[in-house]
Write an enzyme that holds these catalytic residues in place. Structure first.
Site, short mmCIF file in Angstrom:
data_model
loop_
_atom_site.label_atom_id
_atom_site.label_comp_id
_atom_site.label_asym_id
_atom_site.label_seq_id
_atom_site.Cartn_x
_atom_site.Cartn_y
_atom_site.Cartn_z
N LYS A 52 0.56 -1.14 -0.03
CA LYS A 52 0.33 -0.23 -0.09
C LYS A 52 0.53 0.65 -0.06
CE LYS A 52 -3.89 -2.42 1.64
NZ LYS A 52 -4.37 -3.24 3.16
N GLN A 96 -4.84 -2.41 8.94
CA GLN A 96 -5.30 -3.40 9.23
C GLN A 96 -5.95 -4.70 9.46
OE1 GLN A 96 -3.28 -4.59 5.64
NE2 GLN A 96 -3.73 -6.13 5.87
N ASP A 119 -11.55 2.30 3.53
CA ASP A 119 -11.79 0.07 3.31
C ASP A 119 -13.03 0.12 3.29
OD1 ASP A 119 -9.65 -1.42 3.42
OD2 ASP A 119 -9.72 -1.54 6.20
#
Ligand code: NAP
Length: 290
Positions: A52, A96, A119
Site C-alpha cells: 500500500k 489492517q 476500506d
C-alpha cells in the site's frame, strides 16, 4: 479463455489516479494522504501494508504506516483511531485486519470516522452501498466490479453465484452484482458452508465469484462451459522452492478450470492488485470530498 488481468488493470488505474494527483498539485492543493495501522507483525499484513505504501508513492499520495505492538490494549487502539479521525492531514486510514484476538474488530471498525473509512467497512459505508448512495465501496468487491467494467463483461440477466458470505467480500459483492447498475443487474445466489448441492449450483453459474479460503476447492466439473470465474481466495501454503518459503494458492483449480472459462482471474495478479487500486480510488475520493 481470457485472463482477467488485475496487474494490468490496476496499473491503468494508478496511471489515471496519478494524473489526477498531478492536477491537484498543479492547483496548489494538498495531495491525498493514506494512513495504515498495523497491529503486531503478521507476515501477510506486513506485506499488504508495504504494498500500500509503494502504491501511494507511485501515484503521488502521502502515506503513513503506524506500527503498534501486538499486545496493545483495545482502549489504546481506540485512542489511536480517535487521533487519526481528528488528524486534518489524513484523508483516510485503514486498520489492517486481522487484529489480535483480544481486540474486538467490530468495535474498532465502528470507531472509524465514516468520512475516512477508505476500506468501506463501517456500517455507514455498508448501509450507503446497500441503498445505492455515494459511499466508499469496500475495496475487494469494488475491485471485482472494476475488472468486469474494464473487460466489458456482460452481467445483466446473468446468474451470478458467489461462494462465501464474509462481510468484506462475499456479501458486499453479491449486493453490487444485484444492483440496478452496469456492471450489476445479475441474478445472484449467495452460497456458504451450509449450502446444499454446491457443485450443481456452481454449474448453473454464468459468473462464479469464489471467496472461501479453501485451496483449489472449485474444480473443472463444477464450472459451466463459457463461465466467468473470479478467484478471490489467497491461502499461503509452504513452498521450499520459493525465497519467501510459501506461495499463494487460490480457491479455484486454475489449470483445469481455465479451459472451460470465457474469462478467469488467477489468484496472483487478479483480485489482489485490484483491491489495492480500489483503496487508492477511495483515498482520492476522500481527499476530494474534503
Ligand atoms: P472468510 O471470512 O474466511 O469466510 C469464508 C466464507 O466461505 C464463509 O462465508 C464460509 O461459510 C464460506 N465457506 C467456507 N468453506 C466453505 C465451503 N466448503 N463451501 C462453501 N462455503 C464455504 O472469507 P474472506 O475473508 O472473504 O476470505 C476468503 C478468501 O479470500 C481468503 O482466502 C482470503 O485470503 C481471500 N481474500 C482475498 C482478498 C484479495 O484482495 N485478493 C481480499 C479479501 C480476502 P460460513 O459463513 O457458512 O462459515
Amino acid at each position: 479463455m481470457q485472463l482477467l488481468d488485475g496487474n494490468f488493470c490496476s496499473a491503468e488505474i494508478r496511471k489515471e489516479i496519478k494524473q489526477q494527483v498531478d492536477a491537484i498539485k498543479a492547483r496548489g492543493e494538498r495531495v491525498p494522504h493514506l494512513a495504515a495501522v498495523l497491529v503486531g507483525n503478521d507476515g501477510a499484513s506486513e506485506n499488504y501494508v508495504a504494498f500500500k505504501a509503494k502504491d501511494c508513492a507511485e501515484v503521488g499520495f502521502d502515506s503513513t504506516t503506524i506500527r503498534l505492538s501486538a499486545d496493545i490494549s483495545e482502549q489504546e487502539l481506540l485512542e489511536k483511531v480517535a487521533e487519526l479521525n481528528a488528524d486534518a492531514a489524513i484523508d483516510g486510514f485503514i486498520v489492517q485486519l486481522p487484529l489480535p484476538k483480544h481486540i474486538d474488530t467490530n468495535k474498532i471498525i465502528l470507531a472509524i470516522d465514516p468520512n475516512k473509512d477508505v476500506d468501506g467497512f463501517s456500517p455507514v459505508s455498508v448501509g450507503n452501498m446497500l441503498l445505492g448512495l455515494p459511499t466508499f465501496l469496500s475495496a475487494t468487491p469494488n475491485g471485482i466490479m472494476e475488472l468486469f467494467r474494464r473487460y466489458q463483461i456482460e452481467t445483466e440477466g446473468k446468474h451470478c453465484v458467489v461462494l462465501g458470505r464474509s462481510n468484506i467480500v462475499g456479501t458486499p459483492v453479491s449486493v453490487l452484482m444485484s444492483r440496478n447498475a452496469n456492471p450489476g443487474n445479475a441474478t445472484v445466489t449467495l452460497a456458504h458452508s451450509r449450502t446444499r448441492n454446491l457443485a450443481e449450483l456452481c454449474r448453473s453459474a454464468d459468473i462464479l465469484i469464489v471467496a472461501i479460503g479453501k485451496t483449489e476447492f472449485v474444480t473443472a466439473d463444477m464450472v459451466k462451459d463459457g463461465a466467468v470465474v473470479v478467484d478471490v481466495g489467497q491461502t499461503r501454503v509452504p513452498d521450499a522452492s520459493k525465497k519467501s518459503g510459501f506461495r499463494n494458492v487460490g480457491d479455484v483449480d486454475f489449470d483445469n478450470v481455465k479451459e472451460k472459462c470465457s474469462f478467469i482471474s488467477y489468484t496472483n495478479g487478479g483480485v489482489g492488485p485490484m483491491t489495492r487500486a480500489s483503496l487508492l480510488q477511495n483515498t482520492l475520493k476522500a481527499n476530494q470530498r474534503r
